[in-house]
Write an enzyme that holds these catalytic residues in place. Structure first.
Site, PDB file in Angstrom:
ATOM      1  N   TYR A 135      30.576  -4.055  22.347  1.00  0.00           N
ATOM      2  CA  TYR A 135      31.944  -4.549  22.129  1.00  0.00           C
ATOM      3  C   TYR A 135      32.513  -5.102  23.439  1.00  0.00           C
ATOM      4  O   TYR A 135      32.988  -6.252  23.491  1.00  0.00           O
ATOM      5  CB  TYR A 135      32.798  -3.388  21.593  1.00  0.00           C
TER       6      TYR A 135
ATOM      7  N   SER B 193      39.741  -7.483  25.703  1.00  0.00           N
ATOM      8  CA  SER B 193      39.995  -6.042  25.678  1.00  0.00           C
ATOM      9  C   SER B 193      39.930  -5.476  27.084  1.00  0.00           C
ATOM     10  O   SER B 193      39.126  -5.936  27.916  1.00  0.00           O
ATOM     11  CB  SER B 193      38.947  -5.349  24.809  1.00  0.00           C
TER      12      SER B 193
END
Ligand SMILES: NC(=O)c1ccc[n+]([C@@H]2O[C@H](COP(=O)([O-])OP(=O)(O)OC[C@H]3O[C@@H](n4cnc5c(N)ncnc54)[C@H](OP(=O)(O)O)[C@@H]3O)[C@@H](O)[C@H]2O)c1
Length: 247
Positions: free
Chosen positions: A155, A142
């Site tokens: 995350y 990401s």
């Protein structure tokens, strides 16, 4: 025919990756966790296009289920493609957690860790004996690992760990000519974390050089092409797929 396994292929990026890989002639094994119906719809779309795909259940947070999953993969390879090995693994399954560091609970942290980092680690370990030499592992990380976005610290940290793991996979399995790369999407319009509100989407589009958020196919097409032999010398890289996000 090359065969690709895509985790989290029932929706969002994984569904697009599955469809785009099938359009380029690959056989597809996609996995679902809770949404069997959505996975079957992806399989039906691929078959309507003239491709071949099967859907298998997999919870990447449950390591104990991986030996049974590997057996199910071996069975599908034999039954559907008369093959003993597959070629590509895309570790895509995941979910989002929006909670600032001050209030993240241990349970939230551990659950996310199991899906985003521990799962891909041990799933890859379990499947490598079935991967053909010369194969390719693609991990979905990401852009939040590069840009400190408020509220997504665990995350982003686990995605950062997955990026590092990718380089180690490339190093340790290079002798089998297996490549490993990760791709880091920026904001993409999927159901991740409940989807993007209109206001948030406008903010993210304004932070992107190309002036919009991404669509699943922006990533699906890229991954399918990354798997092709044209990219055979691309190895151990983290490639952002984000339209120029926060540059
Ligand atoms: N969308 C973005 O902006 C964005 C940006 C950067 C990175 N990513 C990453 O891209 C990947 C795909 O996200 P997405 O946006 O496509 O999300 P999504 O639309 O919410 O889809 C998530 C997929 O992951 C599967 N999944 C979730 N938990 C799972 C588990 N425990 N075991 C197995 N499968 C599980 C879901 O399966 P079921 O539906 O069957 O439950 C679904 O297929 C994730 O790793 C995410 O972190 C997304």
């Amino acid at each position: 025919m090359s065969i690709v396994i895509i985790t989290g292929g029932s929706r969002g990026l994984g569904a697009s990756i599955a469809i785009q890989c099938a359009r380029r002639g690959m056989g597809v094994i996609l996995t679902y966790n809770r949404n069997k119906q959505a996975a079957e719809k992806v399989v039906a779309t691929i078959e309507a296009d003239g491709g071949k795909a099967v859907a298998l259940e997999l919870d990447v947070s449950t390591r104990a289920s991986f030996p049974a999953f590997r057996s199910a993969v071996a069975e599908m390879l034999a039954k559907t493609w008369n093959a003993e090995t597959f070629d590509f693994l895309v570790n895509n399954a995941g979910y989002g957690l929006y909670n600032p560091i001050a209030t993240v609970t241990e349970d939230e942290f551990d659950s996310l860790f199991r899906v985003l980092l521990k799962g891909p680690f041990f799933l890859t370990q379990a499947l490598l004996p079935l991967m053909a030499d010369g194969g390719h592992i693609v991990n979905v990380t990401s852009a939040t690992s590069r840009v400190a976005t408020p509220g997504v610290a665990p995350y982003a940290s686990f995605k950062g760990g997955l990026e590092v793991l990718t380089r180690y996979l490339a190093k340790e399995f290079g002798e089998r000519r297996i490549r490993a790369n990760s791709i880091a999407p920026g904001p993409i319009r999927t159901e991740l974390g409940g989807g993007l509100s209109e206001e948030f989407e406008a903010l993210l589009a304004g932070q992107t050089a190309l002036g919009r958020v991404g669509e699943p196919d922006d990533v699906g097409c890229m991954v399918a092409s990354l798997l092709s032999d044209d990219n055979r010398w691309v190895n151990a890289q983290n490639i952002e797929v984000a339209g120029g996000y926060l540059i």
